[in-house]
Design a protein around this motif. Structure first.
Motif, PDB file in Angstrom:
ATOM      1  N   UNK A 151       0.131 -12.350  48.238  1.00 11.78           N
ATOM      2  CA  UNK A 151       0.187 -11.446  47.032  1.00 11.78           C
ATOM      3  C   UNK A 151       1.158 -10.053  46.976  1.00 11.78           C
ATOM      4  N   UNK A 152       1.768 -10.101  48.190  1.00 12.30           N
ATOM      5  CA  UNK A 152       2.724  -9.365  48.420  1.00 12.30           C
ATOM      6  C   UNK A 152       2.123  -7.622  48.809  1.00 12.30           C
ATOM      7  N   UNK A 153       1.099  -7.664  49.469  1.00  9.05           N
ATOM      8  CA  UNK A 153       0.505  -6.433  49.993  1.00  9.05           C
ATOM      9  C   UNK A 153       0.531  -6.266  51.323  1.00  9.05           C
ATOM     10  N   UNK A 154       0.254  -5.161  51.949  1.00 10.63           N
ATOM     11  CA  UNK A 154       0.264  -4.882  53.642  1.00 10.63           C
ATOM     12  C   UNK A 154      -1.149  -4.824  53.887  1.00 10.63           C
ATOM     13  N   UNK A 155      -1.160  -4.841  55.250  1.00 10.24           N
ATOM     14  CA  UNK A 155      -2.533  -4.296  55.840  1.00 10.24           C
ATOM     15  C   UNK A 155      -2.851  -2.787  55.706  1.00 10.24           C
ATOM     16  N   UNK A 156      -1.646  -2.066  55.790  1.00 10.02           N
ATOM     17  CA  UNK A 156      -1.872  -0.510  55.594  1.00 10.02           C
ATOM     18  C   UNK A 156      -2.418  -0.233  54.177  1.00 10.02           C
ATOM     19  N   UNK A 157      -1.941  -1.163  53.286  1.00  9.86           N
ATOM     20  CA  UNK A 157      -2.505  -0.828  51.730  1.00  9.86           C
ATOM     21  C   UNK A 157      -3.879  -1.243  51.650  1.00  9.86           C
ATOM     22  N   UNK A 158      -4.422  -2.517  52.561  1.00 12.10           N
ATOM     23  CA  UNK A 158      -5.805  -2.619  52.390  1.00 12.10           C
ATOM     24  C   UNK A 158      -6.615  -1.678  53.341  1.00 12.10           C
ATOM     25  N   UNK A 185      -9.604   0.390  51.116  1.00 10.04           N
ATOM     26  CA  UNK A 185     -10.988   0.463  51.709  1.00 10.04           C
ATOM     27  C   UNK A 185     -11.596   1.845  51.896  1.00 10.04           C
ATOM     28  N   UNK A 186     -10.538   2.727  52.722  1.00 10.47           N
ATOM     29  CA  UNK A 186     -10.916   4.075  52.968  1.00 10.47           C
ATOM     30  C   UNK A 186     -11.325   4.786  51.646  1.00 10.47           C
ATOM     31  N   UNK A 187     -10.336   4.433  50.668  1.00  6.63           N
ATOM     32  CA  UNK A 187     -10.691   5.018  49.330  1.00  6.63           C
ATOM     33  C   UNK A 187     -12.011   4.806  48.829  1.00  6.63           C
ATOM     34  N   UNK A 188     -12.157   3.665  49.152  1.00 10.74           N
ATOM     35  CA  UNK A 188     -13.756   3.066  48.493  1.00 10.74           C
ATOM     36  C   UNK A 188     -14.943   3.291  49.366  1.00 10.74           C
ATOM     37  N   UNK A 206      -9.541  -5.497  40.106  1.00  8.63           N
ATOM     38  CA  UNK A 206      -9.719  -4.562  41.191  1.00  8.63           C
ATOM     39  C   UNK A 206     -10.400  -5.195  42.295  1.00  8.63           C
ATOM     40  N   UNK A 207     -11.277  -4.364  43.055  1.00  6.68           N
ATOM     41  CA  UNK A 207     -12.057  -4.762  44.325  1.00  6.68           C
ATOM     42  C   UNK A 207     -13.438  -5.424  43.898  1.00  6.68           C
ATOM     43  N   UNK A 208     -14.054  -6.210  44.537  1.00  7.47           N
ATOM     44  CA  UNK A 208     -15.349  -6.636  44.715  1.00  7.47           C
ATOM     45  C   UNK A 208     -15.839  -7.132  46.077  1.00  7.47           C
TER      46      UNK A 208
END
Length: 232
Positions: free
Chosen positions: A186-193, A197-200, A218-220
């Motif tokens: 999906x073109x994302x990085x672990x840093x983004x994830x 997660x911290x934001x949530x 978004x996320x579930x």
């Protein structure tokens, strides 16, 4: 002579199989249990052995088929009289998800992984676990789903609503482990994830049992706190 002998055995075997299926009812055309697979394998073994062994005559083969069919019919009738016996032989329905909570013990009992569960959901036209209130796995391996009311199909044209397209979800975290290949896809990085997660409010990914994401929804997330460990 050998051709006639083998041909006769094949015809007898076919007729016997059709008779047994007819006696057991039409449900067996669509609901195969592990027990049903076993008796079909036994029948295949009996037929194969008789075809390649010239010492087995048609009367002997017919006797074997009759015993096989009688045993199956007897077991089917007996299990209708005893529920514990039916469960031990045929298996029982397991509720893998109850009121949105995943039963980890039953997932392990049925040797199911999250990605396998997602595949089964997609085959039912459901592309996100957030829609599932209750999920049952039947003895034959099929799943039955009870969706949350707000996700059940509605004719949007009857309500004058705009039908917004939804992107399919991807599984990013499975039992605390990041799916790196999915992030690359999906073109994302672990840093983004980690940042998301911290934001949530999920600083420790080890506590996350399941995390899916899509561009539109978004996320579930399901954490270990959302797990049920009951046996039923």
């Amino acid at each position: 002579m050998d051709y006639l002998l083998n041909g006769g055995k094949l015809v007898i075997g076919l007729v016997a199989l059709l008779v047994v299926i007819r006696l057991l009812g039409k449900k067996y055309l669509s609901q195969m249990t592990p027990y049903d697979v076993v008796y079909l394998l036994v029948f295949g073994g009996v037929l194969e052995e008789s075809l390649y062994d010239e010492k087995i005559s048609i009367p002997m083969f017919l006797f074997s088929v009759v015993v096989w069919a009688t045993a199956i019919y007897a077991v089917e009738k007996i299990v209708t009289l005893s529920n514990p016996l039916r469960i031990s032989i045929k298996g029982e329905t397991d509720r893998l998800i109850h009121d949105g909570k995943i039963n980890k013990k039953l997932m392990e009992k049925n040797q199911l992984e999250m990605e396998q569960l997602r595949t089964m959901l997609r085959m039912q036209g459901i592309f996100s676990l957030r829609e599932v209130r209750d999920l049952f796995i039947e003895p034959g391996g099929e799943i039955s789903i009870n969706q949350y009311a707000k996700y059940k199909p509605v004719a949007v044209q009857d309500m004058n609503l705009e039908n917004r397209e939804e992107e399919p979800t991807v599984l990013l975290i499975d039992e605390g482990k990041i799916k790196k290949e999915v992030l690359d896809f999906i073109g994302k990085t672990e840093a983004w994830l980690y940042a998301e997660m911290r934001h949530l409010g999920h600083g420790n990914l080890q506590h996350i049992l399941y995390c899916e994401w899509s561009k539109t929804e978004g996320f579930f997330i399901k954490t270990n706190a959302d797990v049920s460990n009951s046996q039923k």
